[in-house]
Scaffold this active site. Sequence first.
Site: not given
Ligand code: NAD
Length: 399
Positions: A52, A237, A277
Amino acid sequence: MPREVVQPRIRGFICTNAHPAGCRENVRRQIAVTQSLGTLPLSLNVVVVGASAGYGLAARIACAFGYGAKTFGVFFERPPEGSRTGSAGYYNTAAFHAAARETGLYAGSLNGDAFSDAVKTQTLETIAREMGKVNLLVYSLASPRRTHPRTGVTHNSVLKPIGVPYTSKTVDLNSGEVTSLTLQPASDKEIADTVAVMGGEDWEMWVRAFSDADLFAEGARTVAFSYVGPELTHPIYRHGTIGKAKEHLEQTAHTLDAFLQSRIGGGAYVSVNKAVVTQASAAIPVVPLYLSLLYPVMRAKGLHEDPIHQMNRLFREHLHPHKTPLLDEERRIRLDERELRLDVQAEVLSRWERITTENLAELADFEGFRREFRRLFGFDLPMIDYDQPTEIEIPLEGT
Ligand code: NAD
């Protein structure tokens, strides 16, 4: 139907409301980016856990509008209630469903705790009934806590260094002041709890559940996301508690790869994505200041990417069913090579060493970071008049 004037309610890295029309605009833009790259018509079924927001939403859009795939999304979001808006992820999904339906694409979703057995079971039942076997499982959860489905214990993740205290510059998200922050090292329990939440155990449970239900198509693949980043952020990190969880996730990929290869000729991968972000990244100490420096440096060099650009690269260049992913020596897909380019990091580091409250606007784009953050919730978009009431009771069609 309730119409409300929706203005942002933000404190630090928390925003407690969202603008439905703004969220729709964010989804529309990501669809437009994907469509501009062309559709590769493929008959695929894709499931995204964490669908989402952030990388998961971008993955869903890249697969639906880039492949023409049927998608099923799992997420944990707050629907609107009375005069209270839903969460951004709820409105993002409502907008995605509407756009998919207009295009004649199947979109199913389940809003619930992905860590629970009940949500896994319900997902499998719906997919068996409505979609059939799955070609790709994307795992993109970012959560501060997890209740373990076997023990019932709730683990809370922490963002702390390991072994020694860590002192760094940081920016106060409310005042825009550059200050010094010292974080004490995590205890062994905090490290283990963070690995329990953000490590690979739940990903493995999802993969085994699909396999046990015989819902993986021949050659099916799964991918989860990791981050490495520059040395500048390593203490908080990569060498911190979240890094331990990512190491576990990356180890899990090896186990799952062997498992899927032997079962269905499939594969499991970790993709190391760039820093962007999102709600999750804004909550990590030090990262907002790093992002405020990284974005203008990458933009000036014509290297900037949002999650949707990264996900289009992932699914067009690496995980397209007719392509073999390009992997590093630790078997990881690398989408962070532009962020980690020597010239990019040299410039970021040079600015980092000089940055103060006084020169923040000159050396960094903190205002840009704040705008990106508000946009995650549908605010600060030029085409929306935030003084006008807007419909907040938006249905999630097709769920
Ligand atoms: P985000 O906060 O934008 O999205 C998180 C998602 O997880 C949402 O869809 C939320 O509804 C869902 N979620 C959270 N708890 C939940 C639960 N208990 N049940 C069902 N759904 C749940 O996060 P993001 O930054 O896109 O991170 C996603 C992945 O990408 C993570 O593993 C993160 O470590 C990785 N990542 C992020 C970045 C960054 O800079 N944002 C960089 C590299 C990797």
